[in-house]
Scaffold this motif. Structure first.
Motif, PDB file in Angstrom:
ATOM      1  N   VAL A 302       0.841  -1.187   0.000  1.00  0.00           N
ATOM      2  CA  VAL A 302       0.000   0.000   0.000  1.00  0.00           C
ATOM      3  C   VAL A 302       0.878   1.240   0.000  1.00  0.00           C
ATOM      4  O   VAL A 302       2.024   1.213   0.469  1.00  0.00           O
ATOM      5  CB  VAL A 302      -0.938   0.004   1.241  1.00  0.00           C
ATOM      6  CG1 VAL A 302      -0.154   0.246   2.522  1.00  0.00           C
ATOM      7  CG2 VAL A 302      -2.048   1.029   1.091  1.00  0.00           C
ATOM      8  N   ALA A 303       0.364   2.322  -0.571  1.00  0.00           N
ATOM      9  CA  ALA A 303       1.035   3.620  -0.541  1.00  0.00           C
ATOM     10  C   ALA A 303      -0.031   4.687  -0.380  1.00  0.00           C
ATOM     11  O   ALA A 303      -1.162   4.527  -0.861  1.00  0.00           O
ATOM     12  CB  ALA A 303       1.833   3.850  -1.825  1.00  0.00           C
ATOM     13  N   ILE A 304       0.322   5.771   0.301  1.00  0.00           N
ATOM     14  CA  ILE A 304      -0.599   6.889   0.490  1.00  0.00           C
ATOM     15  C   ILE A 304       0.161   8.184   0.237  1.00  0.00           C
ATOM     16  O   ILE A 304       1.342   8.293   0.592  1.00  0.00           O
ATOM     17  CB  ILE A 304      -1.227   6.869   1.907  1.00  0.00           C
ATOM     18  CG1 ILE A 304      -2.365   7.893   2.023  1.00  0.00           C
ATOM     19  CG2 ILE A 304      -0.184   7.073   2.986  1.00  0.00           C
ATOM     20  CD1 ILE A 304      -3.185   7.753   3.288  1.00  0.00           C
ATOM     21  N   THR A 305      -0.473   9.147  -0.409  1.00  0.00           N
ATOM     22  CA  THR A 305       0.184  10.426  -0.644  1.00  0.00           C
ATOM     23  C   THR A 305       0.314  11.184   0.680  1.00  0.00           C
ATOM     24  O   THR A 305      -0.463  10.948   1.612  1.00  0.00           O
ATOM     25  CB  THR A 305      -0.599  11.266  -1.662  1.00  0.00           C
ATOM     26  OG1 THR A 305      -1.972  11.324  -1.278  1.00  0.00           O
ATOM     27  CG2 THR A 305      -0.479  10.681  -3.054  1.00  0.00           C
ATOM     28  N   PRO A 306       1.282  12.103   0.794  1.00  0.00           N
ATOM     29  CA  PRO A 306       1.461  12.840   2.045  1.00  0.00           C
ATOM     30  C   PRO A 306       0.201  13.549   2.530  1.00  0.00           C
ATOM     31  O   PRO A 306      -0.034  13.652   3.739  1.00  0.00           O
ATOM     32  CB  PRO A 306       2.577  13.841   1.707  1.00  0.00           C
ATOM     33  CG  PRO A 306       3.371  13.157   0.650  1.00  0.00           C
ATOM     34  CD  PRO A 306       2.355  12.417  -0.179  1.00  0.00           C
TER      35      PRO A 306
END
Length: 491
Positions: A302-306
């Motif tokens: 998973v990745a999330i923007t700042p």
């Protein structure tokens, strides 16, 4: 990201390498050469599960990452192995088949660099150019990038981890009790979070000093540090998500019920995204579940923007693919009258002291400078006021490692910047270049520079002189000030 295991130790049919804790003997096989010629076309974008992007890559997607505005999406696959770079709408921009499993990918915040951990640690440019390849006798199990791509971390299957520069210079190397299978750097590269098969979460500073470790109940297969370095999240095979502050204090733990294969933290720890089971779960800073995104199979990364607005998931078993969701509850950056975002790009650096600038743009150009980081020996030695009035002009002395100075053109090409009184509390801070001169060395051998402020003390940084300033400014050195104890004269 799942921890490497024996089943993952195959680069191509008939070519087995000891990737799981053993030495990778550099014997290039003909089978691997053929594997590198194989590309895996991306499937057409589908609109399912409410996702903005839904792209199949022909293999188990075990690692995902994207830049700050989600316009560059990176995904790594196992099986034949390779990295695929997608645009914000899911179009395939380019791909690179490694022929071996890709264990971790990382995209710099500015989107100009992509790090890929596989049989080697490779750095690509935004357009797919191979910028750097770090040679080693060992497989790379993990990697991380600073926001500007200037610092790269790598973890190898000999249980070592290293911090390097984009130019290939190794800053430091440390050994663990077992392999580091997940890494995460703060935006400025001054803090490195490590998840390891030794069942621990580790945090190192920019000099390679271990700040703290925390033991979980199994392999820590995913870690993430918030951009500012204030929070660390870790996912473990013990089916628990852990959330710490920068001092290693456990703030909360979330029992997931499944192995937590991926985690990522937004700015200021406001959101934590976790991949486990057939879903991506969103939690707030208090550990409360605030949202769930369905997956078509096991969510492995998973990745999330700042800003927390976009969430990407890598799906393994079932229907392997990359999914990107929009988090409706996240704030949207407002735009100014000229259509640009209110918060411009920032240069990050200098954690650990209120006197050191962490983020700033230069007045009057709005330029983002290249700032010396704290592990380049930057510190404030002294601030001398011209009068007892705290708002009067002052002189500040700062140290920086000679290696950084040499890498940036020598002492004549280094200057101090100071935040303007009205801009010190802005995000990013607004700073001015001040008249600077090299005056000697401190007792540790670091180079000392002195800058004159036209206003009272604020916050400071050290940068390489921009071309426009060098061309326009010809001010001479300041009159000498009293020497500091132990300060050697300039040579």
């Amino acid at each position: 990201m799942p921890s490497p295991n024996r089943d993952d130790c195959r680069c191509s049919s008939g070519a087995v390498h000891r990737m799981c804790g053993g030495r990778y003997m550099k014997q290039i096989l003909i089978v691997l050469a053929f594997a590198l010629l194989i590309t895996v076309p991306a499937a057409a974008i589908e609109d399912r599960n409410g996702s903005l992007v839904n792209v199949g890559l022909g293999g188990r997607v075990v690692t995902t990452s994207f830049n700050d505005d989600a316009t560059v999406i990176a995904a790594g696959t196992q099986g034949k192995g390779g990295v695929s770079i997608l645009s914000e709408n899911g179009s395939l921009l380019w791909e690179y088949p490694t022929g071996c499993p890709v264990y971790q990918v990382a995209v710099s915040g500015d989107g100009q660099s992509i790090a890929v951990a596989s049989d080697k640690l490779r750095i690509f440019g935004r357009n797919g150019d191979l910028l750097q390849q770090f040679e080693s006798d060992y497989f790379a199990f993990s990697t991380a990038l600073s926001a500007d791509g200037e610092y790269i971390a790598g973890g190898y299957d000999d249980s070592t981890l290293s911090l390097m520069t984009a130019g290939g210079q190794r800053r430091w190397t440390r050994s663990l009790e077992d392999d580091a299978v997940s890494l995460s750097l703060s935006s400025d590269g001054s803090l490195l979070a490590v998840g390891s098969k030794d069942e621990k979460v580790h945090l190192y500073n920019g000099q390679g000093t271990l700040l703290w470790s925390y033991e979980t109940g199994n392999t820590v297969c995913s870690v993430s540090i918030s951009p500012e370095g204030d929070y660390v999240a870790a996912g473990s095979y013990d089916k628990v998500l852990y959330f710490f502050d920068r001092n290693g204090t456990l703030l909360w733990r979330h029992v997931a019920g499944s192995r937590v294969l991926g985690v990522d933290v937004s700015a200021e720890g406001e959101y934590v995204a976790a991949a486990y089971g057939k879903q991506v779960v969103l939690l707030n800073a208090q550990g409360e579940v605030t949202g769930e995104f369905p997956a078509s199979g096991i969510a492995e990364s998973v990745a999330i923007t700042p800003d927390g607005r976009y969430v990407a998931a890598g799906i393994g078993g079932g229907s392997p693919r990359v999914l990107v969701f929009e988090h409706i509850g996240a704030p949207v950056a407002e735009e100014s009258d000229d259509g640009t975002a209110e918060n411009p790009a920032v240069a990050m650096g200098n954690e650990g002291s209120s006197d050191l600038l962490k983020a700033f743009v230069l007045e009057p150009t709005g330029e983002v400078p290249e700032i010396a980081h704290i592990f380049n020996g930057v510190s404030v030695i002294s601030v001398l006021l011209e009068t007892p009035d705290p708002s009067s002009p002052a002189s500040v002395r700062m140290s920086v490692d000679g290696a950084w100075v040499e890498d940036h053109g020598g002492a004549d090409n280094v200057t101090i910047v100071a935040a303007t009184p009205e801009g010190v509390h802005q995000v990013p801070a607004h700073a001015e270049i001040v008249e600077t001169r090299f005056i000697g060395y401190d007792p540790e051998g670091r180079m000392v520079f002195e800058g004159h402020l036209p206003f009272g003390p604020t916050a400071y940084g050290v940068i390489a002189v921009p071309e426009w300033y060098r061309a326009e400014n010809s001010a001479g050195p300041l009159p000498a000030l009293p020497r500091l104890p132990g300060l050697a004269g300039a040579t």
